[in-house]
Design a protein around this motif. Structure first.
Motif, short mmCIF file in Angstrom:
data_model
loop_
_atom_site.label_atom_id
_atom_site.label_comp_id
_atom_site.label_asym_id
_atom_site.label_seq_id
_atom_site.Cartn_x
_atom_site.Cartn_y
_atom_site.Cartn_z
N GLY A 25 0.78 -1.22 0.00
CA GLY A 25 0.00 0.00 0.00
C GLY A 25 0.81 1.27 0.00
N ARG A 26 2.04 1.18 -0.42
CA ARG A 26 2.92 2.34 -0.42
C ARG A 26 3.49 2.55 -1.82
N PRO A 27 3.62 3.78 -2.24
CA PRO A 27 4.30 4.04 -3.52
C PRO A 27 5.81 4.08 -3.31
N MET A 28 6.54 3.65 -4.32
CA MET A 28 8.00 3.80 -4.28
C MET A 28 8.31 5.27 -4.57
N PRO A 29 9.15 5.92 -3.76
CA PRO A 29 9.46 7.32 -4.00
C PRO A 29 10.27 7.53 -5.29
N ALA A 30 11.01 6.50 -5.69
CA ALA A 30 11.80 6.54 -6.92
C ALA A 30 11.94 5.12 -7.42
N PRO A 31 12.08 4.94 -8.72
CA PRO A 31 12.26 3.57 -9.22
C PRO A 31 13.55 2.94 -8.67
N PRO A 32 13.46 1.75 -8.11
CA PRO A 32 14.67 1.11 -7.58
C PRO A 32 15.56 0.61 -8.72
N VAL A 33 16.83 0.47 -8.42
CA VAL A 33 17.81 -0.03 -9.38
C VAL A 33 18.48 -1.27 -8.80
N ALA A 34 19.14 -2.03 -9.66
CA ALA A 34 19.80 -3.27 -9.24
C ALA A 34 21.16 -3.00 -8.63
N ALA A 35 21.19 -2.15 -7.63
CA ALA A 35 22.43 -1.79 -6.94
C ALA A 35 22.05 -1.26 -5.55
#
Length: 143
Positions: A81-91
């Motif tokens: 139920g939470r939005p990601m503040p920024a797209p995650p990256v593989a690092a």
């Protein structure tokens, strides 16, 4: 789902369910990568972290799993139920390959979701040993 005011810990079940239902193949591939790493060992354990982490990271990258892990993290956060503040990256800080497996982290507001895909046990001693776990243990925490 939560509305953003409920503690993240109350929605861990939803996050875990989306990992199991929508990312089960990815978790299987993570386990296969760990199996491939352990198959290169002389015996059932190693004492050198460099025999675990770098080969595991290479196997994850070569299989395509590493690039798919950020989507699994984002889906788990969304399911909670939470939005990601920024797209995650593989690092780091989102995705980290460790001596125990893979750690996925997302900071959402003043809370943090931590997902561990544990594939190896670290057995303390002199020397410390790394042992392949049976399968992949999916563990979620909210802080």
């Amino acid at each position: 789902m939560t509305d953003g005011t409920t503690p993240l810990s109350a929605a861990l079940h939803d996050a875990e369910r989306v990992l199991e239902d929508e990312h089960d193949r990815l978790i299987t591939v993570v386990g296969q990568c760990a199996d491939a790493v352990a198959a290169e060992w002389d015996g059932d354990s190693v004492t050198d972290r460099d025999s675990v982490v770098p080969p595991f990271a290479r196997a994850l990258d070569g299989s395509g799993a590493l690039s798919r892990l950020p989507r699994a993290l984002a889906d788990a956060v969304t399911a909670a139920g939470r939005p990601m503040p920024a797209p995650p990256v593989a690092a780091p800080p989102y995705v980290a390959v460790t001596g125990e497996g893979v750690v996925l982290r997302a900071t959402v507001g003043d809370e943090r979701l931590v997902i561990r895909l544990r594939t190896f046990d670290v057995v303390p001693g002199d020397p410390t040993r790394y042992v392949r776990r049976d399968g992949v243990s999916v563990e979620l925490e909210a802080h």
